[in-house]
Design a protein around this motif. Structure first.
Motif, mmCIF file in Angstrom:
data_model
loop_
_atom_site.group_PDB
_atom_site.id
_atom_site.type_symbol
_atom_site.label_atom_id
_atom_site.label_comp_id
_atom_site.label_asym_id
_atom_site.label_seq_id
_atom_site.Cartn_x
_atom_site.Cartn_y
_atom_site.Cartn_z
ATOM 1 N N ALA A 159 0.840 -0.459 0.123
ATOM 2 C CA ALA A 159 0.645 0.000 -0.320
ATOM 3 C C ALA A 159 0.639 1.040 -0.129
ATOM 4 O O ALA A 159 2.113 0.734 0.169
ATOM 5 C CB ALA A 159 -1.075 0.161 1.415
ATOM 6 N N PRO A 176 -6.548 9.233 7.021
ATOM 7 C CA PRO A 176 -6.603 7.951 5.874
ATOM 8 C C PRO A 176 -7.753 8.431 4.702
ATOM 9 O O PRO A 176 -7.083 8.151 3.687
ATOM 10 C CB PRO A 176 -6.696 6.731 6.448
ATOM 11 C CG PRO A 176 -5.999 7.000 7.805
ATOM 12 C CD PRO A 176 -6.747 8.647 8.468
ATOM 13 N N GLN A 180 -6.579 8.634 1.115
ATOM 14 C CA GLN A 180 -6.897 8.286 -0.294
ATOM 15 C C GLN A 180 -8.407 8.465 -1.229
ATOM 16 O O GLN A 180 -7.816 8.481 -2.218
ATOM 17 C CB GLN A 180 -7.953 6.344 0.768
ATOM 18 C CG GLN A 180 -7.896 5.143 -0.519
ATOM 19 C CD GLN A 180 -7.346 5.025 -1.194
ATOM 20 O OE1 GLN A 180 -5.581 5.260 -1.030
ATOM 21 N NE2 GLN A 180 -7.772 4.165 -2.677
ATOM 22 N N ASP A 184 -6.402 7.968 -5.109
ATOM 23 C CA ASP A 184 -7.422 6.661 -5.500
ATOM 24 C C ASP A 184 -6.844 6.429 -6.972
ATOM 25 O O ASP A 184 -7.341 5.209 -7.247
ATOM 26 C CB ASP A 184 -8.682 6.216 -4.819
ATOM 27 C CG ASP A 184 -9.369 7.314 -5.616
ATOM 28 O OD1 ASP A 184 -9.636 8.709 -6.172
ATOM 29 O OD2 ASP A 184 -10.460 7.282 -5.387
ATOM 30 N N CYS A 273 5.190 9.948 -0.008
ATOM 31 C CA CYS A 273 4.496 9.329 0.296
ATOM 32 C C CYS A 273 5.763 7.290 0.251
ATOM 33 O O CYS A 273 6.313 7.925 -0.603
ATOM 34 C CB CYS A 273 3.620 8.554 -0.678
ATOM 35 S SG CYS A 273 1.932 9.608 -0.902
ATOM 36 N N VAL A 302 -2.896 3.754 3.236
ATOM 37 C CA VAL A 302 -4.069 3.842 2.213
ATOM 38 C C VAL A 302 -3.612 2.700 1.456
ATOM 39 O O VAL A 302 -2.648 2.584 0.934
ATOM 40 C CB VAL A 302 -3.736 5.459 2.161
ATOM 41 C CG1 VAL A 302 -4.832 6.296 3.530
ATOM 42 C CG2 VAL A 302 -2.743 5.616 1.213
ATOM 43 N N LYS A 303 -5.096 2.173 0.645
ATOM 44 C CA LYS A 303 -4.355 1.106 -0.638
ATOM 45 C C LYS A 303 -3.790 2.705 -1.420
ATOM 46 O O LYS A 303 -3.152 1.316 -2.477
ATOM 47 C CB LYS A 303 -6.351 1.589 -0.714
ATOM 48 C CG LYS A 303 -6.169 0.278 -2.110
ATOM 49 C CD LYS A 303 -7.270 -0.324 -2.711
ATOM 50 C CE LYS A 303 -7.234 -0.636 -3.912
ATOM 51 N NZ LYS A 303 -9.323 -0.485 -4.770
ATOM 52 N N GLY A 304 -4.069 3.480 -1.649
ATOM 53 C CA GLY A 304 -3.103 4.376 -2.822
ATOM 54 C C GLY A 304 -3.358 4.007 -4.105
ATOM 55 O O GLY A 304 -5.040 3.931 -4.466
ATOM 56 N N ILE A 381 -6.689 -2.542 6.593
ATOM 57 C CA ILE A 381 -6.355 -2.509 5.385
ATOM 58 C C ILE A 381 -5.270 -3.789 4.326
ATOM 59 O O ILE A 381 -6.202 -3.624 3.635
ATOM 60 C CB ILE A 381 -5.119 -1.192 5.701
ATOM 61 C CG1 ILE A 381 -5.440 -0.197 6.133
ATOM 62 C CG2 ILE A 381 -4.649 -0.823 4.104
ATOM 63 C CD1 ILE A 381 -6.048 1.174 5.205
#
Lengths: 442, 327
Positions: A159, A176, A180, A184, A273, A302-304, A381
């Motif tokens: 992530a 978050p 995100q 995204d 990041c 976060v997933k990204g 997550i």
């Protein structure tokens, strides 16, 4: 006659010299009382770093009377595989105590070993894969016929790990969910990169930071059935993105493992990041955890823009091992033993290859990662991301191609050569390493 | 019992110790044959085959004749013949290190052996200048890498002084990487050369220097007319061994450039090229490179030997002829 005598004597002297260095073959054939198959006294493990060794020494109790030998060779320039390959090819001739029992392999080249006779079917040593293990970890360790040759002690959904303070400055929020929402998709990610640049930050700290997020979403393998090299659109997208990031100053020209990049993880770092899975904390983020210059608690995950996984270490059973019971025991400990898997999460920040343990943490409102994050439940997550991991489009050439492309393009990105030359260098590397791969016509 | 009877009489008369000589030198020859000659012949043999590994799977060996050699001299997409590029790199790197190495070594050797200067604390200096040679080349190279890396102290220092900005990279500039390699090779080897040359100079009869001085020769004349001609055999030996070492240059550039020969392969030497093929146990291609290197080494060795010792031999011959005329 005289000459013959001279040669004979000299040969004897030489034999003497050589014999002195060879180990005496005194292997007592002892019969353990409680087992049916005689087990060896020396357990040899080949690895490329100390990561698993640390877990092994903490959480696995070695049976009495067994000595564990770690043969650790760094993977730089393919050194680990070269050493391992030599040992495996010699496995049949090695004495029982010198035989490899267990060796570690990474996602990029696991296929090379799994698809060979040098690894053995772990069901033959009494290990059955559990439902709690992630499907892709089993598939990765299985040969073309579906015979499983080993296990992984981790699951590696990856992530985006971001600096809260920088996110606050750039996006006005460090929450978050909101972060995100802001990153995204790659388009949004690029837009945030521009914002970060305006505020004097870098979006990422390495030209290859996002490589895995692209390369693990490829829809075709690097090399097709007829040995033709093929560039997946994802790889092309990565090159385009990186090109833009370098030109706009959104990222640095450092490699993913370089000190220049990891120095950005100190509190004074200017990078927002980082891309990585759970093993990334321990393995790459020690600077962030530095008691004086670090910034523990200033991180969230976060997933990204795109779900992916990165790496992972598998434990493979070597054919010819004389410690099959211990092998089985190790496999069970690091996959089925809930106690150990729990500790891997709690103490080591790992994400375990055990859905039951993972779910337990994911659903625990009191659980949060304070080792590096701000107490966010990162397991939740990762658990979401882990469900979607598929093992496909892998080839045995992946390591040389993934790392080779990054290395050769680094020279383009740092401005010392043009793009054509860099790609030409990449093709040359392939030609040198695997003459069978057919390169695209120039 | 029988043996004594048959052997007596004859043997007592011809006691030969020659066999001991053979016995004592035999281990070297046997070791040489097993560990050097046989592998050398095998290398040549292998260079005619296609043989490498894909993962753990062996391809070949298939006899391909001279295909490996032809492949080596095939230009790439840019029209560069890589082996020539790497050979040129090797030569540049060696010459850049060897020229200062020999000049400084020669000067130091002259200073240390000069009776007029009579430098004190010689053994101290000799130890110090030899010291860098004791460090492992890889460790020395690692040290340089750490010093000059993007996060190293030299970069930080120069940035502080405002000489360079933070995008500067020593390893992206051809001259700087080549310079570092040459500097390291120079530092590692000049001490060794100094000591060998000193031994050579001390082997020259002191009375020759004295008489030259009495005849009115200045130090430059003494060096070129007396020292150099008499030192020639040792000098040629030094030069040829240094050259062989130079052609086989590997560890310093390999470690410094992380095996890539940055930038753009301009610091990649022949052995690094060879080593690249060994990643997949490609004995055919690496064998072919070895054979080419063997030919280059032999050829260059012969040329250097001929060039440097010819005038000297010529002088000797003339000298003899002149003597003959007088007589």
């Amino acid at each position: 006659m005289k000459k013959l005598g001279a040669i004979l004597m000299a040969a004897l002297m030489l034999v003497g010299i050589v014999a002195c260095t060879a180990k005496p073959a005194d292997k007592p054939a002892e019969e353990p009382a409680d087992t049916t198959v005689a087990q060896g006294k020396v357990f040899n493990i080949y690895a490329w770093n100390e990561e698993f060794k640390g877990f092994f020494e903490k959480y696995y109790t070695v049976p009495e009377g067994v000595t564990v030998n770690w043969i650790i060779t760094p993977s730089d320039n393919g050194a680990y595989q070269q050493k391992l390959d030599e040992a495996l090819l010699n496995q049949a001739n090695a004495s029982d105590d010198d035989k490899i029992d267990l060796f570690l392999a990474e996602a990029d080249y696991i296929g090379k070993y799994v698809d060979s006779d040098y690894t053995m079917d772990i069901s033959k040593i009494g290990f059955t894969n559990a439902d709690t293990m992630y499907e892709y970890t089993i598939k990765a360790a299985s040969d073309v016929n579906g015979v499983c040759k080993g296990v992984s002690f981790q699951c590696c959904p990856a992530a985006v790990i971001y600096r809260k303070s920088i996110a606050k400055d750039v996006l006005g929020t460090d929450d978050p969910a909101e972060v995100q929402a802001a990153i995204d998709s790659w388009e949004k990610f690029d837009a945030v990169a521009a914002q970060a640049k305006e505020k004097g930050y870098y979006m990422t700290a390495s030209f290859a930071e996002t490589f895995r997020a692209f390369s693990n979403n490829c829809t075709m393998p690097w090399v097709d059935a007829n040995d033709n090299l093929q560039f997946d659109p994802q790889i092309t997208k990565w090159i385009e993105q990186t090109d833009k990031y370098i030109k706009n100053g959104y990222t640095l020209t450092a490699g993913v493992w370089d000190a220049e990049k990891t120095n950005q993880m100190f509190a004074e770092g200017k990078t927002m990041c980082f891309f990585g899975p759970a093993w990334y904390y321990n393995f790459s983020m020690t600077n962030a955890m530095d008691p004086e210059k670090g910034c523990v608690g200033d991180w969230c995950i976060v997933k990204g823009p795109q779900a992916y996984f990165w790496g992972g270490t598998w434990l493979l059973a070597a054919t010819g091992s004389d410690n099959t019971e211990m092998l089985k025991d190790i496999f069970e400990t690091f996959t089925k033993n809930e106690d150990v898997c729990t500790k891997l999460v709690e103490n080591e920040g790992q994400y375990p290859n055990n859905t039951k343990v993972a779910e337990k943490f994911a659903n625990d409102p009191n659980w949060g990662n304070t080792m590096i994050l701000d107490g966010q439940n990162d397991t939740a997550i990762f658990a979401e991301l882990a469900k979607d991991i598929k093992w496909e489009n892998h080839t045995n050439y992946d390591q040389i191609l993934n790392e080779g492309l990054q290395n050769k393009l680094q020279e383009y990105f740092n401005g010392s050569i043009d793009y054509e030359t860099a790609m030409n260098n990449f093709y040359q590397l392939i030609k040198e390493t695997y003459p069978n791969i057919k390169l695209p016509a120039a | 019992m029988e043996k004594i009877q048959t052997g007596t009489g004859k043997k007592l008369k011809s006691v030969s110790y020659a066999k001991w000589g053979y016995i004592f030198i035999a281990p070297f020859f046997i070791a040489y044959i097993i560990f050097t000659l046989v592998p050398q012949l095998l290398t040549i043999y292998n260079s005619f085959f296609e043989t490498y590994r894909i993962g753990l799977q062996q391809v070949g060996p298939n006899f391909v004749g001279l295909d490996n050699y032809i492949a080596l001299f095939q230009p790439d997409a840019n029209g560069t013949i890589l082996i020539l590029k790497y050979a040129l790199n090797t030569m540049i790197l060696w010459i850049a290190g060897a020229v200062p190495q020999f000049v400084i070594a020669m000067l130091l050797a002259l200073f240390f052996t000069s009776t007029r200067l009579n430098i004190k604390g010689q053994s101290f200096f000799k130890t110090v200048i030899y010291m860098p040679n004791l460090i492992m080349a890889a460790a020395f190279s690692m040290l340089f890498y750490t010093l000059f890396s993007r996060v190293g102290p030299i970069q930080a220092l120069l940035e502080n002084w405002g000489v360079i900005d933070h995008t500067f990279d020593f390893f992206a500039i051809r001259v700087s990487v080549r310079g570092m390699i040459a500097l390291m090779n120079f530092l590692m080897w000049f001490g060794n050369t100094t000591i060998v040359l000193m031994a050579g100079i001390m082997g020259i009869d002191q009375s020759l220097f004295e008489s030259a001085t009495i005849d009115g020769a200045n130090s430059v004349q003494v060096f070129f007319k007396v020292t150099m001609p008499l030192l020639m055999p040792i000098f040629v030996y030094c030069l040829i061994t240094a050259m062989i070492g130079g052609i086989q240059m590997f560890d310093v550039p390999q470690v410094l450039s992380k095996g890539d020969g940055v930038p753009n392969g301009t610091t990649r030497t022949l052995v690094m090229y060879l080593n690249g093929y060994l990643k997949t146990k490609n004995l055919g291609m690496s064998g072919a490179i070895s054979v080419i290197m063997f030919v280059i080494t032999g050829g260059l060795g012969a040329i250097v030997y001929k060039m440097l010792s010819a005038p000297y031999k010529d002088q000797n011959r003339k000298h003899r002829e002149r003597k003959g005329n007088v007589l």
